[in-house]
Design a protein around this motif. Structure first.
Motif, PDB file in Angstrom:
ATOM      1  N   ASN A 119      -7.502   0.370   5.446  1.00  0.00           N
ATOM      2  CA  ASN A 119      -6.396   1.051   4.821  1.00  0.00           C
ATOM      3  C   ASN A 119      -6.133   0.572   3.384  1.00  0.00           C
ATOM      4  O   ASN A 119      -5.581   1.287   2.577  1.00  0.00           O
ATOM      5  N   MET A 120      -6.540  -0.673   3.097  1.00  0.00           N
ATOM      6  CA  MET A 120      -6.269  -1.238   1.769  1.00  0.00           C
ATOM      7  C   MET A 120      -7.496  -1.230   0.867  1.00  0.00           C
ATOM      8  O   MET A 120      -7.478  -1.800  -0.224  1.00  0.00           O
ATOM      9  N   MET A 144       0.867  -1.184   0.000  1.00  0.00           N
ATOM     10  CA  MET A 144       0.000   0.000   0.000  1.00  0.00           C
ATOM     11  C   MET A 144       0.899   1.228   0.000  1.00  0.00           C
ATOM     12  O   MET A 144       1.731   1.390   0.890  1.00  0.00           O
ATOM     13  N   SER A 149       0.510  -3.901   3.949  1.00  0.00           N
ATOM     14  CA  SER A 149       0.554  -2.507   4.384  1.00  0.00           C
ATOM     15  C   SER A 149       1.178  -2.406   5.761  1.00  0.00           C
ATOM     16  O   SER A 149       1.364  -3.409   6.458  1.00  0.00           O
TER      17      SER A 149
END
Ligand SMILES: Cc1cc2nc3c(=O)[nH]c(=O)nc-3n(C[C@H](O)[C@H](O)[C@H](O)COP(=O)(O)O)c2cc1C
Length: 223
Positions: free
Chosen positions: A145-146, A89, A138
């Motif tokens: 977050n992904m 990420m 990540s």
């Protein structure tokens, strides 16, 4: 035989956590009988798509006019059945991988269709890719977050009218290691990644429970 082509977008290449997960997954694909070829985006030195006029669609019959590392993988991409995008990420993608993804447009045909209200292309007849899978790692703790990476991979599959096979998502990936050694929890993650590869090669799909094991929390949420 099923052919898989994996592109590792991590600038750390073999030294990164992306490679840890990808290598385990590729091992499972091979155990399941598939052939796997892996390329590192940072080695291919693929330039950004330069002709915004879609010359590959409108003038060059699916050929890209930029002579760089992409020409090495176009023939392999045409032969592959499964495309695996492996990436850290990077809000959202490392630049080298983004360039490669943009240049995939040469593999698609300009015969656009409307599906569920969206305009989509499809792979050219000579392209054998029928599935796209994502591997993402990540730094931060949370899975959300992904989401952007997941969305990008799904959109690419939709745009190419191929199946999105699912994603191996590994948040707080550094906790797979301690002092440079894989921890026992990390080994569990890699075993699940290998299992996911076996499943994709043998069943054509990956079990949700296996993918959840890849993503399992390795430490309690930190502030
Ligand atoms: C430019 C850059 C942007 C990053 N952005 C994020 C981010 O938004 N969220 C996150 O969880 N980690 C982020 N990271 C951390 C990486 O995803 C993480 O270190 C990952 O393990 C690197 O993969 P690698 O070991 O294969 O290089 C970022 C790292 C870099 C260098």
């Amino acid at each position: 035989m099923t052919r898989a082509l994996a592109i590792n977008g991590s600038p750390r290449m073999e030294k990164g956590k992306t490679a840890l997960l990808l290598n385990a997954f590729a091992g499972g694909l091979k155990e399941g009988g598939a052939e796997v070829q892996t390329y590192h985006a940072s080695k291919l030195k693929v330039q950004a798509c330069a002709c915004g006029s879609l010359r590959c669609w409108n003038e060059l019959d699916g050929k890209c006019c930029i002579q760089d590392g992409m020409q090495e993988i176009y023939p392999k991409l045409r032969m592959a059945n499964i495309l695996i995008l492996a990436t850290p990420m990077y809000i959202p993608l490392p630049g080298d991988l983004q360039n490669i993804m943009n240049r995939l447009v040469a593999l698609m045909t300009p015969e656009l269709v409307t599906r569920d209200g969206r305009t989509r292309a499809r792979m050219r007849d000579e392209v054998n890719i029928t599935k796209i899978a994502l591997i993402a790692v990540s730094g931060w703790w949370e899975m959300e977050n992904m989401d952007t990476l997941l969305r990008i991979a799904r959109e690419l599959a939709e745009d190419a009218s191929v199946e999105f096979s699912g994603a191996l998502l590994r948040p707080h990936a550094s906790y797979m290691l301690s002092d440079g050694e894989i921890t026992s929890a990390g080994r569990g993650v890699l075993a699940a990644a290998r299992q996911a590869g076996i499943e994709l090669a043998t069943l054509g799909t990956m079990n949700e429970a296996t993918l959840n094991q890849v993503s399992q929390p390795l430490v309690p949420r930190y502030p």
